[in-house]
Design a protein around this motif. Structure first.
Motif, PDB file in Angstrom:
ATOM      1  N   ALA A  97      62.942  64.077  72.819  1.00  0.00           N
ATOM      2  CA  ALA A  97      63.256  64.024  71.387  1.00  0.00           C
ATOM      3  C   ALA A  97      64.765  64.074  71.184  1.00  0.00           C
ATOM      4  O   ALA A  97      65.527  64.343  72.103  1.00  0.00           O
ATOM      5  N   THR A 133      61.677  59.503  71.684  1.00  0.00           N
ATOM      6  CA  THR A 133      60.422  59.112  71.051  1.00  0.00           C
ATOM      7  C   THR A 133      60.151  59.888  69.770  1.00  0.00           C
ATOM      8  O   THR A 133      59.167  59.633  69.083  1.00  0.00           O
ATOM      9  N   ALA A 134      61.030  60.851  69.461  1.00  0.00           N
ATOM     10  CA  ALA A 134      60.879  61.637  68.237  1.00  0.00           C
ATOM     11  C   ALA A 134      62.242  62.133  67.783  1.00  0.00           C
ATOM     12  O   ALA A 134      63.164  62.264  68.585  1.00  0.00           O
ATOM     13  N   LYS A 186      59.665  63.520  63.314  1.00  0.00           N
ATOM     14  CA  LYS A 186      59.243  62.150  63.041  1.00  0.00           C
ATOM     15  C   LYS A 186      59.117  61.416  64.375  1.00  0.00           C
ATOM     16  O   LYS A 186      60.000  61.511  65.223  1.00  0.00           O
ATOM     17  N   ARG A 187      58.052  60.672  64.530  1.00  0.00           N
ATOM     18  CA  ARG A 187      57.893  59.849  65.731  1.00  0.00           C
ATOM     19  C   ARG A 187      58.807  58.626  65.593  1.00  0.00           C
ATOM     20  O   ARG A 187      58.884  58.014  64.531  1.00  0.00           O
ATOM     21  N   ASP A 189      59.155  55.032  66.893  1.00  0.00           N
ATOM     22  CA  ASP A 189      58.485  53.945  67.606  1.00  0.00           C
ATOM     23  C   ASP A 189      59.520  53.016  68.219  1.00  0.00           C
ATOM     24  O   ASP A 189      60.628  52.859  67.712  1.00  0.00           O
TER      25      ASP A 189
END
Length: 193
Positions: A97, A133-134, A186-187, A189
């Motif tokens: 992250a 990824t986050a 938050k992810r 993408d």
């Protein structure tokens, strides 16, 4: 994307295009002034991000900002318009992250969409530079308006909280006894959404 590579984005007619770049040591005094103006004191009341009703004293100082610039896997992104500092944020790699913090937009131009651009650029940075990824952050729980702004941009409350550092005036002087931080995430993408 490299840390020193300035970039600009298209903008509305008549408004100078923002230039994004990684902060350098020479930027520390201006960064401290921007962060303080966005959150503390009378100048912060010109914008909607003020914390002056919750905290007095400083939000940050030169030593703290300089330390962020020295950390590995850490960048302070700043935004200039017509050569003047308009906004900034700190992004730091934390495993898979990225942490987002020290987000500040000059109070005189808040509400014009620059904040959304800065957040999007920070997310892009985290994906491109570190494969994050986050995105994670903490916000003072009593800042319902700010939390709602982040939620409209895809962040969600994780259910985790962190205590406010009462007694450490480097983070301000609380005006109430119940402050704490809520964690948002938050992810990110790979396709940029």
């Amino acid at each position: 994307m490299t840390a020193a590579e300035p970039t600009s984005a298209p903008t509305a007619e008549g408004v100078p295009a923002p230039v994004f770049r990684a902060a350098e040591v020479r930027d520390v005094p201006a960064l401290v002034a921007l962060v303080e103006s966005a959150y503390r004191g009378e100048s912060s009341r010109a914008g909607w991000t003020t914390e002056a009703h919750l905290l007095e004293g400083q939000r940050t100082d030169a030593a703290a900002v300089a330390e962020l610039l020295e950390r590995p896997d850490s960048v302070v992104l700043l935004v200039e318009r017509d050569g003047a500092l308009a906004a900034c944020c700190h992004v730091e790699r934390r495993g898979s992250a990225a942490y987002f913090g020290m987000f500040s937009v000059s109070p005189l131009i808040q509400g014009g969409g620059l904040g959304r651009q800065v957040l999007a650029r920070a997310e892009e940075w985290a994906r491109a530079a570190w494969g994050a990824t986050a995105m994670e952050m903490t916000v003072i729980e009593q800042r319902a308006d700010l939390i709602a702004w982040y939620e409209r941009r895809g962040f969600a409350r994780t259910g985790d909280f962190e205590p406010f550092p009462y007694g450490d005036e480097r983070f301000g002087v609380p005006l109430r006894p119940d402050l704490r931080f809520v964690k948002l995430a938050k992810r990110l993408d790979r396709d940029g959404s």
